[in-house]
Motif scaffolding. Structure first.
Motif, PDB file in Angstrom:
ATOM      1  N   LEU A 134       1.895   9.812  -5.615  1.00  0.00           N
ATOM      2  CA  LEU A 134       2.151  10.982  -4.937  1.00  0.00           C
ATOM      3  C   LEU A 134       3.598  11.611  -5.374  1.00  0.00           C
ATOM      4  N   LEU A 182      -5.155   7.110  -6.755  1.00  0.00           N
ATOM      5  CA  LEU A 182      -5.190   7.433  -5.292  1.00  0.00           C
ATOM      6  C   LEU A 182      -6.714   7.412  -4.912  1.00  0.00           C
ATOM      7  N   VAL A 230       0.851  -1.157  -0.048  1.00  0.00           N
ATOM      8  CA  VAL A 230      -0.018  -0.007   0.113  1.00  0.00           C
ATOM      9  C   VAL A 230       0.872   1.276   0.042  1.00  0.00           C
ATOM     10  N   ILE A 246      -7.716   4.455  -2.208  1.00  0.00           N
ATOM     11  CA  ILE A 246      -8.327   4.922  -0.721  1.00  0.00           C
ATOM     12  C   ILE A 246      -9.797   4.373  -0.769  1.00  0.00           C
ATOM     13  N   ASP A 259       2.186   1.755  -3.398  1.00  0.00           N
ATOM     14  CA  ASP A 259       1.038   2.217  -4.421  1.00  0.00           C
ATOM     15  C   ASP A 259       0.629   3.691  -4.113  1.00  0.00           C
ATOM     16  N   LEU A 260       0.762   4.224  -2.734  1.00  0.00           N
ATOM     17  CA  LEU A 260       0.225   5.514  -2.380  1.00  0.00           C
ATOM     18  C   LEU A 260       1.602   6.577  -2.770  1.00  0.00           C
ATOM     19  N   ARG A 261       2.641   6.000  -2.466  1.00  0.00           N
ATOM     20  CA  ARG A 261       4.191   6.746  -2.746  1.00  0.00           C
ATOM     21  C   ARG A 261       4.150   7.074  -4.481  1.00  0.00           C
ATOM     22  N   SER A 304      -5.687  -0.909  -7.725  1.00  0.00           N
ATOM     23  CA  SER A 304      -5.087  -0.879  -6.475  1.00  0.00           C
ATOM     24  C   SER A 304      -4.722  -2.215  -5.782  1.00  0.00           C
TER      25      SER A 304
END
Length: 471
Positions: free
Chosen positions: A252, A286, A244, A290, A247-249, A421
């Motif tokens: 971003l 993103l 996670v 989420i 995948d978020l980094r 995701s």
């Protein structure tokens, strides 16, 4: 615990010995008494034959003395306290042949005696075990011989003393064995307790040695299985957080890089549209991640609500399929529907659309150009079968058991499928389980993948739409 276990085993041993001893004493007493009565009957029959041979026509004088001597000899040789005989006349008159008749007077039904009779008599307040043996004398009547004794057939005092000694020895042995076994069992329980405390303290590598195949051994096996599952769950959770975070980094980093470049004026006006598209795509990525995380956590926390209502499932799925045709045409992928008319079904249409949408998106990411994605629906005896099949590269057999785990596919097949995701299939399995169904994956060796859902038939019975937490 050890003390309770020790005294419990000793109590069980003592109780068993006492109950067994009393039962054995009762059985032995009955057996000895039956054997004594049988022997009395045999000796009484032999005595009656001796008396019959010497019985004169009138039991007087020397003849009577001879009969008395026979009775005395039998009492002396046999060790009996009482040996008595009498002739019972045809009319029931009883004529004693020896000295005294204390037992003859207590023979039940002596006037009509036809067979051996065992009975208990009482002489001077003492219980006498006796047997009466009749022998027919023809017209003269019946010769009855009675043998009895007031002696104890079993020396209970001596037996009781030996039993007490045996009980004491057995008690000592039971105490030694109980102490040994309680130490052994307590040691095994102590090791299990220590391992449980280690697990409670966070050390999920703790294991218990499996000693034996008894209940404690089964408990150790179950504990080790539980600890192994907890350790695997923690490892998956750690891997999930790492995935996670990755995948978020990634989006971003993209968004931050372009924002910095825009702030420094390093993006040409002609590139603004392209950069805006990239920022929008990364923002959508993103948002999906989420939303999927929040949905999955609500499902796993039992905070998920189903709203079933009557739905024409075939028409509903065709509508979902039409919503994907623009994307499949852009990707140059053939989208096929093999949807049977299954009538009106009571289900949650939004969740069905979400499940099918996740499966179609997953299939589109794997399917190359000119490939095919098929959505199928048909009814079987167990229920409804919904399938999404793609013509992509397929899945390795070793990965099949893990396909529905969170982020497994996204991490394992990231070079093949860089977007998504990684939670879609996990959400599908959870949603289908909430609706009372099951999910499985089929990947033949030649390539391609089929996600098959088994759903309850749920034919609508005309009831009003409702709301339910968990089916």
């Amino acid at each position: 615990m050890r003390r309770r276990f020790f005294w419990g085993m000793v109590a069980v041993a003592v109780t068993t010995l006492l109950v067994g001893g009393l039962a054995a004493a009762a059985l032995i007493s009955r057996s000895v008494e039956a054997s004594a009565r049988t022997e009395f009957a045999r000796q009484a029959a032999a005595t009656a034959r001796l008396l019959e041979a010497d019985l004169p026509a009138g039991a007087q004088g020397e003849g009577r003395a001879r009969l008395v001597q026979i009775l005395r000899d039998v009492a002396l040789v046999g060790g009996h306290e009482f040996v008595e005989a009498a002739v019972v006349g045809p009319r029931g008159a009883v004529t004693p042949l020896g000295e005294g008749g204390v037992l003859l007077d207590q023979v039940p039904g002596i006037a009509g005696l036809s067979g051996v009779v065992a009975f208990d008599a009482e002489v001077d307040g003492k219980r006498v075990t006796a047997v009466a043996q009749p022998i027919r004398l023809g017209e003269r009547g019946t010769l009855v011989v009675v043998i009895g004794t007031a002696l104890e057939l079993i020396p209970w005092g001596e037996v009781l003393g030996r039993f007490i000694w045996a009980l004491a020895l057995a008690l000592i042995l039971a105490a030694v064995l109980a102490a040994s076994f309680s130490r052994f069992a307590a040691g095994r329980l102590g090791r299990l307790q220590a391992a449980a405390r280690r697990v409670a303290g966070g050390d999920l590598t703790a294991r218990v040695p499996v000693e034996g195949s008894d209940e404690l051994g089964d408990m150790a096996v179950a504990f080790n299985d539980m600890a192994g599952q907890l350790e695997a769950a923690r490892r998956r959770e750690r891997e999930f957080l790492v995935a996670v975070g990755h995948d978020l980094r990634t989006p971003l980093t993209t968004i931050g890089g372009y924002a910095e470049a825009m702030g420094e004026g390093r993006i040409a006006p002609d590139d603004m549209a392209r950069v805006g598209g990239v920022l929008g795509a990364e923002s959508d990525r993103l948002r999906r991640l989420i939303e999927d995380l929040m949905l999955l956590s609500r499902i796993e926390a039992a905070e998920f609500t189903l709203r079933p209502e009557p739905v024409d499932l075939a028409a509903h799925l065709r509508g979902v399929l039409d919503g994907f045709r623009g994307r499949t045409e852009a990707a140059r992928v053939h989208l096929v529907g093999a949807i049977d008319d299954v009538g009106t079904i009571s289900t949650d249409p939004d969740r069905i659309a979400q499940v099918v949408g996740n499966l179609l998106e997953n299939a589109l990411r794997y399917t190359p150009e000119a490939g095919t994605v098929t959505l199928a629906l048909h009814r079987t005896a167990p229920g409804l079968v919904l399938e999404v099949t793609d013509s992509g590269p397929g899945i390795d057999p070793g990965d099949l058991p893990h396909v529905f785990e969170r982020l497994y596919v996204a991490t394992r097949y990231r070079p093949v499928r860089p977007e998504g995701s990684g939670l879609g299939l996990a959400i599908v399995r959870q949603l289908v389980a909430e609706m009372g169904g099951t999910a499985e994956v089929v990947a033949p060796p030649g390539g391609g993948t089929t996600i098959r859902l088994m759903l309850p038939d749920g034919r609508d019975t005309g009831s009003a739409p409702g709301e339910q937490k968990r089916p």
